[in-house]
Scaffold this motif. Structure first.
Motif, PDB file in Angstrom:
ATOM      1  N   ALA A 163      -7.927   0.260   0.908  1.00 26.57           N
ATOM      2  CA  ALA A 163      -7.332   1.205  -0.049  1.00 26.57           C
ATOM      3  C   ALA A 163      -7.005   2.535   0.622  1.00 26.57           C
ATOM      4  O   ALA A 163      -5.968   3.135   0.359  1.00 26.57           O
ATOM      5  CB  ALA A 163      -8.296   1.409  -1.221  1.00 26.57           C
ATOM      6  N   TYR A 198      -2.119  -5.513  -3.838  1.00 30.05           N
ATOM      7  CA  TYR A 198      -0.791  -4.941  -3.660  1.00 30.05           C
ATOM      8  C   TYR A 198       0.313  -5.960  -3.886  1.00 30.05           C
ATOM      9  O   TYR A 198       0.120  -7.168  -3.719  1.00 30.05           O
ATOM     10  CB  TYR A 198      -0.653  -4.323  -2.261  1.00 30.05           C
ATOM     11  N   GLU A 204      -3.184   3.318   0.427  1.00 26.59           N
ATOM     12  CA  GLU A 204      -2.884   4.318  -0.592  1.00 26.59           C
ATOM     13  C   GLU A 204      -2.892   5.730  -0.028  1.00 26.59           C
ATOM     14  O   GLU A 204      -2.574   6.683  -0.725  1.00 26.59           O
ATOM     15  CB  GLU A 204      -3.879   4.185  -1.749  1.00 26.59           C
TER      16      GLU A 204
END
Length: 787
Positions: free
Chosen positions: A71, A280, A75
């Motif tokens: 992540a 994702y 992200e």
């Protein structure tokens, strides 16, 4: 009566006491075994499910740990994108100082294709006076520039018009995209050029999925069937010939893992792939892969992603690649070293053709398209053409300016874009001139070195810089770091100071050329000499200037004041100590080519001082400009007086110490000034055409004698530069306050046109007061009308 016969009964076996005990023991043993077995099974089951729970908890915890790692990467900032450094953006507009040949060279550098009739972006056609150009879209510091087709026409002065192709509307200004000079790598040596998926050619994505992972949109990160199939093929072949990893697994390995071959690493890769696929979208995974995948090695830099690979292999944007070129990019993923197209062209082409065949079999190509594609060459860029520019001297200045204007931490930011003032064509010409001239001069003296700076006179930007006779050398930057006496290059500022004193000096004013001896505060004397050791009594100011005569210059400087000359030099941009001694009038002032370029930029720019710079704009990752302070300019020398100095510098080239330069370019107006320090230790030249200001030094690092003069050393470099970059003639339109004057040759007295023994020279309106009838003063009304 028949007697009943009673059947005989088998006698009951009477168990012996010992055997009864034995049977009982067996039963007990069996029961005990059964009980033990049941107990063991229960224990085994108990241990197993407990271990399973523990393992599940561990895997879950590890999965959570991996999920956090993934992540943060996906992200947050996936990559540290290197700072992109761009050249100046060539501006085309009516009357722009850009010739037809120079624009052609710029288009070639940018990778535009010359065709009979442009049909798509990146193409142009050309006649002798016109260029039909279909420009690419690009990000300009002033905002996005859409693709546009224009017709550019030229005349002898440069660009005459720029018109849109569709409606012939004239454009006020039209920009070409800047050249991507380099990316400043500050991290792990990875280099990439990020490209959004929607800007990737569809054929690349189709081919990638066909070749690397056909079930990409169906599986959940791992494809067990592919793994089993690959294992069977590899066992059958006795070696590894096929992989079972999905694109998602490859991405997980590239992002987070090493290339180690082990079961643990593969399990971790698989787990991460499952997490990535769960979290994702497929398109986001695909975009990450296309920009992360390793595509080759450019010396110490790893080439990552399709965008940079397109530039690396073909020297052009990915959107302009042909279908065979797109297929090659997918083909090379399997082994960039093994399929290196420059080392193994046949191997690389065979692999490319395999990708093309797979596209045909999948229905993406018809047979005719396939046959045409496999017949085409690889179309690689020339291996000797660098992907990025080697500009150590210029980049050193850029980095220093970025740190001083934006802070030391700027280059640690990801995705910034730095727009500079560098003119790639000027830089290329400068490097060629330096190499060729120093090679020639070096036959007599191999220890000679050079420093060269070119500026754009319209923007006051540094257009080119060379700091060593080997321009790619990373080390001592002589263009910036040397401090050597500038010799006669100071004279324009002596004469500018004098000419700015209204009613005292004109270009025709006689100056004393007689022996002079000066004494300093310590009692030491100084007697300057002319180059030829002769004295002429007196000479016109213009003659003293263009012949670079020392004694008249010292006499003039002493008359107007050494401090006044120092003030003029300071206002022109000399930001270093100026010793206010008489010897300063002949160049006993230490400087560098960059410092010289700064003050001669002021003369070229009509007396206006603007601080030389190498950076125009910096955009952050969101393409927003970063604020930075810029020094303000000022009028250092009055425009009228400055015009007279510029005119005098053109006479230096026409008939003075730089006349050899004028002879080489007989139909071009150039301005120049030669300079030589004592004992010929330093050879200098400064000059300009309509576009560029140049400052050149040639000498030795140990300050030894060179046997060179300004005209035979530094000027030779500049002349060679103009051979590679043909000059544009100076536009010497008189500025406000300048009139055409007529002066008696011997006395310098102002006369009217038609008088005998006169010379026509530009003059300040206030200083020009001619006589009537070649003898009487002008009446007052004629003075008011400016003569």
């Amino acid at each position: 009566m028949t007697d009943k016969v009673t059947p005989k009964r088998k006698p009951k076996k009477v168990a012996k006491r010992g055997s009864v005990k034995k049977v009982s023991a067996v039963k007990k043993a069996k029961n005990k075994a059964r009980a033990n077995k049941t107990s063991f099974g229960r224990k085994l089951w108990s241990v197993t499910w407990k271990l399973a729970v523990i393992a599940l908890v561990v895997v879950a915890a590890y999965g959570i740990y991996l999920d956090q790692i993934i992540a943060r990467k996906f992200e947050g900032q996936k990559w540290h994108l290197p700072a992109q450094v761009f050249s100046r953006s060539m501006a085309l507009y009516p009357d722009a100082a850009v010739s037809h040949s120079q624009l052609m060279a710029e288009l070639k550098l940018l990778g535009y294709r010359k065709v009979a009739n442009p049909r798509q972006v990146g193409e142009f056609s050309a006649s002798k006076t016109k260029i039909d150009l279909w420009r690419r879209p690009f990000l300009h510091p002033q905002g996005d520039q859409a693709e546009q087709r224009v017709m550019i026409t030229f005349d002898s002065n440069g660009v005459s018009s720029v018109a849109r192709h569709n409606d012939r509307r004239q454009l006020a200004v039209f920009h070409l995209e800047p050249v991507l000079l380099d990316r400043i790598i500050t991290g792990n040596g990875e280099d990439r050029l990020f490209v959004d998926t929607d800007k990737m050619p569809a054929a690349i994505i189709d081919a990638l999925i066909l070749v690397e992972d056909r079930s990409f949109y169906q599986h959940h990160g791992v494809n067990p069937f592919a793994i089993v199939r690959a294992a069977m093929v590899n066992i059958s072949a006795g070696r590894t010939v096929q992989g079972g990893s999905t694109l998602t697994q490859q991405l997980a390995k590239n992002f987070f893992l090493s290339s180690e071959r082990s079961i643990i690493r593969k399990l971790r890769e698989a787990l991460m792939a499952i997490i990535i696929d769960f979290r994702y979208e497929k398109d986001e995974i695909l975009e990450a892969y296309l920009n992360e995948v390793y595509m080759g090695q450019n010396k110490a830099r790893g080439v990552h992603g399709m965008g940079l690979a397109s530039q690396f292999y073909f020297g052009r944007p990915i959107g302009e690649l042909t279908l065979p070129q797109q297929a090659f990019l997918v083909a090379v993923i399997k082994g960039p070293s093994y399929y290196n197209p420059w080392r193994y062209p046949e191997r690389a082409q065979k692999r490319r053709d395999l990708v093309l065949r797979l596209l045909m079999e999948a229905g993406n190509l018809n047979v005719a398209q396939y046959e045409a594609a496999v017949e085409s060459p690889l179309g690689l860029r020339k291996s000797d053409k660098p992907v990025h520019q080697k500009l150590p001297a210029f980049f050193a200045v850029v980095k220093h300016e970025l740190a001083s204007r934006y802070g030391d931490a700027l280059l640690q930011q990801s995705g910034i874009k730095v727009y500079t003032t560098l003119d790639p064509m000027a830089q290329e010409a400068a490097e060629k001139a330096v190499k060729q001239t120093l090679t020639q001069l070096g036959k007599k003296d191999p220890s000679l070195q050079v420093g060269m700076v070119l500026t754009d006179k319209y923007s006051a930007g540094i257009a080119a810089m060379v700091g060593d006779k080997v321009p790619s050398y990373h080390g001592f930057n002589r263009a910036v770091e040397i401090r050597r006496p500038i010799g006669s290059l100071i004279k324009p500022f002596v004469y500018a100071t004098a000419l700015d004193q209204t009613n005292q000096y004109t270009l025709a004013t006689p100056l004393k050329d007689v022996p002079i001896t000066l004494k300093n505060g310590q009692g030491k004397t100084w007697s300057p000499q002319n180059f030829d050791k002769k004295f002429r009594g007196q000479v016109p100011l213009l003659t003293a200037f263009k012949k670079s005569m020392n004694v008249p210059t010292v006499n003039l400087g002493m008359a107007i004041g050494v401090d006044s000359v120092a003030t003029t030099l300071d206002r022109a941009g000399w930001k270093d100590t100026i010793p206010e001694y008489p010897s300063m009038l002949l160049g006993a002032v230490n400087g560098s080519p960059l410092m010289v370029a700064q003050v001669f930029q002021t003369i070229a720019d009509n007396g206006r001082y603007r601080h030389l710079h190498s950076v125009t704009t910096v955009l952050n990752a969101n393409n927003q400009p970063l604020a930075a302070a810029s020094p303000k300019g000022s009028q250092a020398i009055s425009a009228a007086s400055n015009y007279l100095v510029k005119y005098a510098m053109t006479q230096v080239v026409e008939s003075g110490t730089a006349k050899r330069l004028g002879q080489a370019f007989p139909h071009v107006t150039l301005a120049g000034k030669t300079g030589t320090s004592n004992d010929s230790r330093d050879s200098w030249f400064a000059g300009f055409d309509e576009r560029n200001v140049a400052a050149v030094w040639v000498g030795k690092d140990d300050n030894g004698k060179t046997s060179l003069y300004g005209s035979s050393g530094a000027m030779a470099v500049y002349q060679n530069f103009l051979n590679h970059r043909p000059p544009l003639s100076l536009r010497m339109a008189p500025v406000d306050g300048i009139v055409q004057g007529y002066f008696e040759r011997d006395s310098g007295v102002a006369k009217e046109a038609g008088c005998n023994n006169i010379i026509a020279l530009p003059a300040l309106r206030e200083s020009y007061q001619p006589a009537v009838n070649c003898g009487e003063p002008l009446p007052w009304w004629k003075k008011l009308m400016g003569g």
